[in-house]
Structures are given as C-alpha cells and as structure tokens.
Write a protein that holds these residues in place. Structure first.
Motif, PDB file in Angstrom:
ATOM      1  N   THR A  82       0.818  -1.208   0.000  1.00 30.72           N
ATOM      2  CA  THR A  82       0.000   0.000   0.000  1.00 30.72           C
ATOM      3  C   THR A  82       0.853   1.261   0.000  1.00 30.72           C
ATOM      4  O   THR A  82       0.445   2.294  -0.522  1.00 30.72           O
ATOM      5  CB  THR A  82      -0.938  -0.004   1.231  1.00 30.72           C
ATOM      6  N   PHE A  83       2.033   1.163   0.564  1.00 33.60           N
ATOM      7  CA  PHE A  83       2.928   2.320   0.664  1.00 33.60           C
ATOM      8  C   PHE A  83       4.279   2.001   0.028  1.00 33.60           C
ATOM      9  O   PHE A  83       4.630   0.841  -0.172  1.00 33.60           O
ATOM     10  CB  PHE A  83       3.110   2.728   2.127  1.00 33.60           C
ATOM     11  N   GLY A  84       5.023   3.055  -0.272  1.00 27.89           N
ATOM     12  CA  GLY A  84       6.307   2.905  -0.932  1.00 27.89           C
ATOM     13  C   GLY A  84       7.479   3.197  -0.021  1.00 27.89           C
ATOM     14  O   GLY A  84       7.332   3.435   1.186  1.00 27.89           O
ATOM     15  N   LYS A  85       8.643   3.197  -0.624  1.00 25.56           N
ATOM     16  CA  LYS A  85       9.893   3.438   0.099  1.00 25.56           C
ATOM     17  C   LYS A  85       9.835   4.772   0.824  1.00 25.56           C
ATOM     18  O   LYS A  85       9.390   5.783   0.287  1.00 25.56           O
ATOM     19  CB  LYS A  85      11.059   3.430  -0.893  1.00 25.56           C
ATOM     20  N   THR A 104       5.013  -1.453   3.343  1.00 25.36           N
ATOM     21  CA  THR A 104       5.657  -0.821   2.197  1.00 25.36           C
ATOM     22  C   THR A 104       6.239  -1.892   1.279  1.00 25.36           C
ATOM     23  O   THR A 104       6.403  -3.053   1.678  1.00 25.36           O
ATOM     24  CB  THR A 104       6.796   0.121   2.633  1.00 25.36           C
ATOM     25  N   ASN A 105       6.569  -1.469   0.076  1.00 25.86           N
ATOM     26  CA  ASN A 105       7.221  -2.374  -0.865  1.00 25.86           C
ATOM     27  C   ASN A 105       8.574  -2.861  -0.342  1.00 25.86           C
ATOM     28  O   ASN A 105       8.958  -4.022  -0.540  1.00 25.86           O
ATOM     29  CB  ASN A 105       7.388  -1.699  -2.224  1.00 25.86           C
ATOM     30  N   VAL A 106       9.284  -1.990   0.342  1.00 25.92           N
ATOM     31  CA  VAL A 106      10.596  -2.339   0.884  1.00 25.92           C
ATOM     32  C   VAL A 106      10.458  -3.375   2.001  1.00 25.92           C
ATOM     33  O   VAL A 106      11.246  -4.332   2.078  1.00 25.92           O
ATOM     34  CB  VAL A 106      11.315  -1.073   1.391  1.00 25.92           C
ATOM     35  N   GLN A 107       9.474  -3.205   2.861  1.00 21.41           N
ATOM     36  CA  GLN A 107       9.249  -4.192   3.925  1.00 21.41           C
ATOM     37  C   GLN A 107       8.928  -5.564   3.328  1.00 21.41           C
ATOM     38  O   GLN A 107       9.407  -6.591   3.809  1.00 21.41           O
ATOM     39  CB  GLN A 107       8.117  -3.720   4.838  1.00 21.41           C
ATOM     40  N   ALA A 108       8.115  -5.575   2.279  1.00 19.80           N
ATOM     41  CA  ALA A 108       7.770  -6.843   1.626  1.00 19.80           C
ATOM     42  C   ALA A 108       9.005  -7.490   1.007  1.00 19.80           C
ATOM     43  O   ALA A 108       9.206  -8.710   1.103  1.00 19.80           O
ATOM     44  CB  ALA A 108       6.706  -6.601   0.560  1.00 19.80           C
ATOM     45  N   ALA A 109       9.852  -6.684   0.381  1.00 15.48           N
ATOM     46  CA  ALA A 109      11.062  -7.212  -0.256  1.00 15.48           C
ATOM     47  C   ALA A 109      12.039  -7.758   0.782  1.00 15.48           C
ATOM     48  O   ALA A 109      12.661  -8.813   0.569  1.00 15.48           O
ATOM     49  CB  ALA A 109      11.722  -6.124  -1.091  1.00 15.48           C
ATOM     50  N   LEU A 163       7.682   1.618  -7.657  1.00 17.41           N
ATOM     51  CA  LEU A 163       7.515   0.703  -6.521  1.00 17.41           C
ATOM     52  C   LEU A 163       8.236  -0.612  -6.804  1.00 17.41           C
ATOM     53  O   LEU A 163       8.918  -1.170  -5.941  1.00 17.41           O
ATOM     54  CB  LEU A 163       6.029   0.422  -6.266  1.00 17.41           C
ATOM     55  N   GLN A 164       8.046  -1.112  -8.021  1.00 20.82           N
ATOM     56  CA  GLN A 164       8.679  -2.363  -8.410  1.00 20.82           C
ATOM     57  C   GLN A 164      10.193  -2.237  -8.438  1.00 20.82           C
ATOM     58  O   GLN A 164      10.921  -3.113  -7.950  1.00 20.82           O
ATOM     59  CB  GLN A 164       8.154  -2.782  -9.784  1.00 20.82           C
ATOM     60  N   LYS A 165      10.673  -1.137  -8.992  1.00 21.59           N
ATOM     61  CA  LYS A 165      12.117  -0.916  -9.087  1.00 21.59           C
ATOM     62  C   LYS A 165      12.753  -0.859  -7.706  1.00 21.59           C
ATOM     63  O   LYS A 165      13.810  -1.458  -7.462  1.00 21.59           O
ATOM     64  CB  LYS A 165      12.388   0.384  -9.846  1.00 21.59           C
ATOM     65  N   GLN A 166      12.110  -0.149  -6.780  1.00 23.19           N
ATOM     66  CA  GLN A 166      12.641  -0.037  -5.413  1.00 23.19           C
ATOM     67  C   GLN A 166      12.713  -1.410  -4.750  1.00 23.19           C
ATOM     68  O   GLN A 166      13.698  -1.739  -4.082  1.00 23.19           O
ATOM     69  CB  GLN A 166      11.759   0.902  -4.597  1.00 23.19           C
ATOM     70  N   ALA A 167      11.658  -2.207  -4.920  1.00 23.25           N
ATOM     71  CA  ALA A 167      11.629  -3.537  -4.300  1.00 23.25           C
ATOM     72  C   ALA A 167      12.679  -4.450  -4.926  1.00 23.25           C
ATOM     73  O   ALA A 167      13.323  -5.241  -4.228  1.00 23.25           O
ATOM     74  CB  ALA A 167      10.236  -4.148  -4.436  1.00 23.25           C
ATOM     75  N   ARG A 168      12.875  -4.335  -6.233  1.00 23.31           N
ATOM     76  CA  ARG A 168      13.839  -5.194  -6.923  1.00 23.31           C
ATOM     77  C   ARG A 168      15.278  -4.908  -6.510  1.00 23.31           C
ATOM     78  O   ARG A 168      16.141  -5.775  -6.672  1.00 23.31           O
ATOM     79  CB  ARG A 168      13.681  -5.033  -8.437  1.00 23.31           C
ATOM     80  N   GLU A 169      15.526  -3.727  -6.004  1.00 24.50           N
ATOM     81  CA  GLU A 169      16.872  -3.427  -5.503  1.00 24.50           C
ATOM     82  C   GLU A 169      17.205  -4.292  -4.289  1.00 24.50           C
ATOM     83  O   GLU A 169      18.372  -4.517  -3.972  1.00 24.50           O
ATOM     84  CB  GLU A 169      16.965  -1.944  -5.152  1.00 24.50           C
ATOM     85  N   ILE A 170      16.168  -4.781  -3.618  1.00 26.28           N
ATOM     86  CA  ILE A 170      16.341  -5.626  -2.435  1.00 26.28           C
ATOM     87  C   ILE A 170      16.087  -7.093  -2.781  1.00 26.28           C
ATOM     88  O   ILE A 170      16.865  -7.979  -2.404  1.00 26.28           O
ATOM     89  CB  ILE A 170      15.380  -5.180  -1.314  1.00 26.28           C
ATOM     90  N   PHE A 171      15.005  -7.334  -3.512  1.00 23.60           N
ATOM     91  CA  PHE A 171      14.645  -8.699  -3.908  1.00 23.60           C
ATOM     92  C   PHE A 171      14.340  -8.679  -5.411  1.00 23.60           C
ATOM     93  O   PHE A 171      13.257  -8.263  -5.833  1.00 23.60           O
ATOM     94  CB  PHE A 171      13.427  -9.189  -3.119  1.00 23.60           C
TER      95      PHE A 171
END
Length: 313
Positions: A234-237, A250-255, A283-291
């Motif tokens: 629901t939320f972003g970085k 957030t996307n980062v927490q999920a990753a 959102l996808q790009k930020q998460a992919r940096e982690i996962f």
C-alpha cells in the motif's frame, strides 16, 4: 498451478485497478479454483477471464473490510445461476457467515448449493486434502486479519521405464506392482525391488497469500520457502511510518521479508490509487533493488507457478 488477479488496488475501485481478489487456479491438479478475497466487482472481472464461477470450490477471506468482501453476495448468487451446484466452503474471520447469510436473506436470494462456513479462531491447519494443505495465521491489521499458506503435497516419483527396459524387465502387470514398490519375482527367477525403479519425489509447491498487514512475526513463517508470496504494498519506500500508522506495509518491507523467508517470487498487490502506472513501476524498481524477483501485479495478470528445477532444489 496459476494465480490470476482480479483486483490489485487498495480501498476503493479505480479505473485501472479493481479492489482485492485473486484466484489460485488448480484446474490441472484437482479441477478446482480457490478464490482469495472477493472485493466489489469481482464477478465482472471474472467475466473477462476464462474462469468459470462453478469451478470455485473454496473462498478464503483475509478480513472483513469492504474492499475484500463486498463482491461476495453477487458472486455467490451468479455461481448458482451459472450451474454451480456443488457445495462451496468459505473460510474467514468470525463474522463472515453473518455477513453472507444476512446479505442473502435480505435480498431473498436462494442458492442451488450449500455453503460451509469455517470461521477461524486459532492459527494452524484449516484444510487438509489428498493433494493440498492450507495453514492460516493472524496478521496485524486494524481488524482481525489472516494470511494463508497453501502447501501442495509432494508428487510420488515416476516409474523409471528406461531403466526397466535396460534391465530387460518386460512390460505388463509387473510395472504396476513395481510402481507400488513391491518385490517382484520375474519369470527368469530374478527378484527385484520396486523402490529401485522409482525416481525421486517431485517437491510440491507453496503459495502464500496475505491480507492487509503491517510488519509482524507471523508473516515469515507463513512465507518461509514459498514459491510465490502475494504481499500487499500500500505504501512505498520511505513511508514506513505511514504504513505502521495505517496498519499496512511498504514495498521495501515486503522485499526484505522475501529475502528473510527465502521465497522464490514476490508479487506486490493492494496498490494505492496514488501510484499511477509510472509510480507503480517505481515501486517495483525499489523492491527489486532488495529482492530482484519482484513484480507489481496488475488486474488480469496470470502468473504460472512452475515446479522447482532439480538444480534449484
């Protein structure tokens, strides 16, 4: 085994994202479809797919917020009109039975099939069949909310026909006995063991579907070693404080969770209308940096869930 998304938005329907609903298509495995959440308009979304409502055998509700349940009365009614005569089971928090029965009673809707209700009270196994087991556990949201872990049972090893041919073992009823791992005496007097001609079992797949939640310990166990994790974003970085205040993630927490739980693929859903197409890609790009194996899903995305390759095991 496939996941088909009918709603990937958060809160209210939008022009490009309907509210929450995702189907686990198990047509090849058990000729059934299992639905997770049923937001408003889910049946209209289903009309745009090849899925038949009569194939829906189980519905798993994560929580009782409207964007996850307001589509239920209409879908249940249409399933009856469209030849769905087989009984259906609905799993969810306490109150789901009252919501459905009240909606059907007030609208004087008569169904052609029976509904079984399983209102969740304790974490653990909520379903165990011949080919699948489902585990549920509580999440951390504003109201009672659950996540689900679907575990496919391991597939038995295949009979190694080529090896049988190499050993000059004739085809016929003997193969059936060997498949059952019995000891067989051949016409030439040889004694052979079935277990020596059975390949390795195929590890079953695991799919975890979560409802709305903020970071909490139970998620890691639900997601552990999953082939696919469906997680809200629901939320972003940089919005972790907002996410916590509103009981979301957030996307980062999920990753980060995806890494910690050692999953194969992360699917982010429950995307706020604030995130337009370009922002959703961010959102996808930020998460992919982690996962790296992360995808922000869209309505009508159809995701295959393959077996792990031998080298990946």
């Amino acid at each position: 085994m496939q996941l088909e998304f009918f709603g990937t938005g958060a809160g209210v329907p939008g022009k490009f994202r309907n509210v929450s609903s995702v189907a686990l298509r198990l047509l090849d495995e058990i000729n059934q479809v299992w639905l997770f959440d049923c937001g408003e308009g889910t049946q209209q979304q289903i009309l745009r797919s090849t899925l038949k409502p009569r194939k829906i055998d189980k519905i798993f509700i994560t929580h009782l917020h409207g964007d996850h349940i307001f589509g239920l009365p209409g879908l249940l009614s249409s399933r009856s009109f469209q030849g769905g005569n087989d009984q259906l089971t609905i799993y969810g928090p306490k109150g789901i039975k009252d919501f459905v029965q009240t909606s059907l009673r007030v609208s004087q809707t008569k169904l052609s099939y029976k509904i079984n209700y399983v209102e969740l009270t304790n974490p653990g196994i909520i379903y165990k069949g011949k080919k699948f087991t489902v585990i549920a556990d509580r999440l951390d949201h504003q109201i009672e909310c659950w996540g689900y872990r679907v575990i496919e049972h391991d597939h038995p090893g295949e009979l190694m026909v080529e090896k049988l041919k190499e050993d000059n073992i004739p085809a016929g009823p003997i193969y059936g006995q060997l498949k059952q791992e019995k000891e067989v005496t051949l016409p030439d007097g040889r004694h052979i063991l079935g277990k020596n001609y059975i390949g390795s079992p195929q590890k079953g797949r695991v799919v975890t579907v979560l409802g709305d939640t903020r970071k909490t310990a139970s998620i890691k166990e639900l997601a552990k070693h999953a082939d696919v994790l469906v997680h809200e974003s629901t939320f972003g970085k940089g919005e972790s404080k907002l996410a916590r205040n509103y009981y979301h993630s957030t996307n980062v927490q999920a990753a980060n969770l995806a890494n910690a739980a050692d999953i194969q693929k992360l699917l982010l859903t429950h995307i706020s209308a604030r995130y337009t197409a370009k922002m959703a890609r961010e959102l996808q790009k930020q998460a992919r940096e982690i996962f790296p194996n992360t995808k922000v899903v869209k309505d009508f995305d159809l995701i295959d869930i393959p077996f792990k390759k031998e080298e990946e095991k």
